[in-house]
Design a protein around this motif. Sequence first.
Motif, short mmCIF file in Angstrom:
data_model
loop_
_atom_site.label_atom_id
_atom_site.label_comp_id
_atom_site.label_asym_id
_atom_site.label_seq_id
_atom_site.Cartn_x
_atom_site.Cartn_y
_atom_site.Cartn_z
N ARG A 227 0.86 -1.18 0.00
CA ARG A 227 0.00 0.00 0.00
C ARG A 227 0.90 1.23 0.00
NH1 ARG A 227 -3.07 -3.60 -0.01
NH2 ARG A 227 -4.99 -3.97 1.16
N ALA A 228 0.74 2.07 -1.00
CA ALA A 228 1.54 3.30 -1.07
C ALA A 228 0.81 4.45 -0.39
CB ALA A 228 1.85 3.63 -2.52
N GLU A 229 0.30 4.18 0.82
CA GLU A 229 -0.43 5.23 1.53
C GLU A 229 0.44 5.87 2.59
OE1 GLU A 229 -3.88 3.00 2.54
OE2 GLU A 229 -4.38 3.09 0.41
N ASN A 230 0.26 7.15 2.75
CA ASN A 230 1.09 7.89 3.67
C ASN A 230 0.55 7.77 5.09
OD1 ASN A 230 3.18 9.40 4.50
ND2 ASN A 230 2.51 11.32 3.55
N SER A 238 3.79 -0.29 4.67
CA SER A 238 3.69 -0.14 3.21
C SER A 238 3.87 -1.49 2.52
CB SER A 238 4.76 0.84 2.72
OG SER A 238 4.69 2.03 3.46
N PRO A 472 6.40 4.95 5.14
CA PRO A 472 6.75 6.17 4.41
C PRO A 472 8.11 6.73 4.88
CG PRO A 472 4.44 6.23 5.02
CD PRO A 472 5.02 4.99 5.64
#
Lengths: 477, 477
Positions: A227-230, A238, A472
């Motif tokens: 998951r490329a969520e911040n 991630s 992140p």
Amino acid sequence: MITSNVAELLSSDKFLQEVEIKGWVRTFRANRFIALNDGSTINNIQCVVDFENTSEDILKKITTGAAVSIKGTLIESQGKGQTVEIKVAELEILGESNPDEYPIQPKKHSFEFLRENAHLRVRTNTFSAVMRVRSALSFAVHKYFTENGFYNFHAPIITGSDAEGAGEMFQVSTLGLDNVPKDEDGNVDYKKDFFGKETNLTVSGQLEAETYAMALGKVYTFGPTFRAENSNTTRHLSEFWMIEPEVAFNNLDDNMDLAEDFIKSVITYVLQHCKDDIAFLDNRLTQEEKTKPANQRSEMTLLERLNFVAENNFKRVSYTEAIDILRNCKPNKKKKFQFPINEWGADLQSEHERFLVEKHFKCPVILFDYPANIKAFYMRLNDDGKTVRAMDVLFPGIGEIVGGSQREERLDVLKQKISDLNIDEKELWWYIDTRKFGTAEHSGFGLGFERLVQFSTGMGNIRDVIPYPRTPQNAEF
Amino acid sequence: MITSNVAELLSSDKFLQEVEIKGWVRTFRANRFIALNDGSTINNIQCVVDFENTSEDILKKITTGAAVSIKGTLIESQGKGQTVEIKVAELEILGESNPDEYPIQPKKHSFEFLRENAHLRVRTNTFSAVMRVRSALSFAVHKYFTENGFYNFHAPIITGSDAEGAGEMFQVSTLGLDNVPKDEDGNVDYKKDFFGKETNLTVSGQLEAETYAMALGKVYTFGPTFRAENSNTTRHLSEFWMIEPEVAFNNLDDNMDLAEDFIKSVITYVLQHCKDDIAFLDNRLTQEEKTKPANQRSEMTLLERLNFVAENNFKRVSYTEAIDILRNCKPNKKKKFQFPINEWGADLQSEHERFLVEKHFKCPVILFDYPANIKAFYMRLNDDGKTVRAMDVLFPGIGEIVGGSQREERLDVLKQKISDLNIDEKELWWYIDTRKFGTAEHSGFGLGFERLVQFSTGMGNIRDVIPYPRTPQNAEF
């Protein structure tokens, strides 16, 4: 001479045998007592050095972290806290560990400091215990599914489709960022990329697993997802490992049965196979809890929690019932929720899930039949036309540990959903094919492995249950 | 009423029991005999339809690929080829399969055609057998290591270091290729990327596994690895699964013992647990071999090959001996090799490896002690100063299936190697730390899982042993 490991020797009664053992010094006390560990168990074996007949040069090098090879005699221990020890006859220093430089000294280190030394933190009691439990859980997963007739399915990691929409994705490319080729219209020329098109890291292997379930019957994935969520939280990574079973001919009730049975089985496995590690982690958590204000402490110890989950039924509650409970609960009425629950259709937040699990039901909860518009396109629509056969398993302290559903097996309904969401049917031609040819009811779920490890070890931060966490701004090691 | 699966019913003797079963129609013969499969075994169960009392509409829908639910009585079969069958009382069509559209018809399809329909190919006998064997092998791997005191270690997939140099890498980014941010000097501004630096997909988890072996003793990885190489061969994938054990205190001899014991163990597991699938694949390969010119056929059937590997010792040969053999062999003298072997130091090509394994020794071969300059920096230098403690396991038909080594545990020698190769020490600070603090001999290897599946199933193309292969210009599904 028996070459052995610490775990075997500690449970051995072969007294007066000559033994050879290699490991790392945890502590060296009174110029005489080495606590030796080799990773085979959380326990150390005491090795008693004849310091009068050992050179000063060797003694000086017996420091925390040093690798040593020891030959000696296994004897009954005179001291407290152990039943056997080794009377050292020969000691060789294999690798020194300069105490002025070695970061992992026999004292309390903060988890933050240890995260910065993730390559060495597994040499501590806490992290070696966590990683042994992680490994045992991993095996328990494979064992459970194998014994229950499932086939392990390796879902692709690099994927050409972004159809599931489970989250932001990482792009995978060999184009080179410094000089991206463009076509005549100024768009990125993906024909020149490695796969001839845009590709990403998978967020879920579910759609592919469904294609296999519709041939092999029962399959499961156990692999990394991304998951490329911040999200800089104690619950998100991630890169994390996910378990996704998928079963042909299962409806949502079967799916709930499977999730519950599976979780109970793997936790029971760990309780049986990791007694020493769990005992250590149980004690660690109890100490940690003592530092908290009394009203924030858990009601159960780690061991109690694990036994509770293994032995008690999960409470099954429909979304609609849950909304009724939440709407009328004290925190909602007293406006204590950050997101007040006013009406049916609200998406449940972590605070609501925790209230249900930790305050109201005080046990693991399975919520089911969620509003269609807050759930994914592939979930089966109920006859009411507004809810879908989705389920979430909620755990105390962890929140959502499983998300699953019965899948929409009806070709026309699925196509309508895909069209409503403006997804290009061509992207999902192969997925749609499974509904065209021999479709049938089927169900599955995804379980975030690290959350299971968190629950099983009592570790508060998800970064502390995976060897090298990716978050992140952090891909060190 | 017993709800069951095909595998259970076929081995059942509960005659005259009422049973319920769901599955997919493989064939429907004489308007009467359904061959039903549900993935639980390669074998079908025969379901006999009372066509005189079944509506024409239903009969028409009993087509290859259709999903059906059947209730009936389990009876002893009168026909040949099966011992039990189901006398159908009730038949429900769950999902139709239009014979004019369904690509998987009961006839021979080319593997190429099936690759284009990878989401459906697992509905064929060959691919369902391959994928069941793949799953069994996967479990055998976890079982072997767990029973031998190893811990499963999940190596990171996204990595910030390109130090191993095992091959070309895929870049991972969220910067967006259409508008890459640059810094003042016109270079890509990786500070704005997700991890704040350049990141790639891992080519090997070995270096990280070493850090864990030096704490837990014995670890293994089993996860996806990636190569961005433009190799369009039957032996290469861009995404494949690799198994990498790493053991503290093991030298190269121990490492060879481990590799041999491990491979024999997992192949024995498959021979014991996948009898029907292996028998089918054995027959398939034999048929395929018959289409080849006599001089190109294998000397052994699949089953013979598997038994041979399980029961015979691997031949251990030093690189230097191998060069002597190759230099003096007929094909070399007759200039039949594409790359003639003239002198010590030559890198061995696939043709040389195959000659040694298939023609000279006629058994699996472990080559060891390779020239240092054709092997990786982390391999332990021998006292001769020119060879390293590397090993490759070579298999008939497959070539290299394992590559491993004893690791250079001496800090000064390792640092010299890193410096000679102009690798920045800072990139590997954590790896170097393992030699600074409590270093010791240790060894490990990598085994390409798909090559093991190829060997165990007799499939010639590596794309046919993984569900959704990723290769240059191909990331469909």
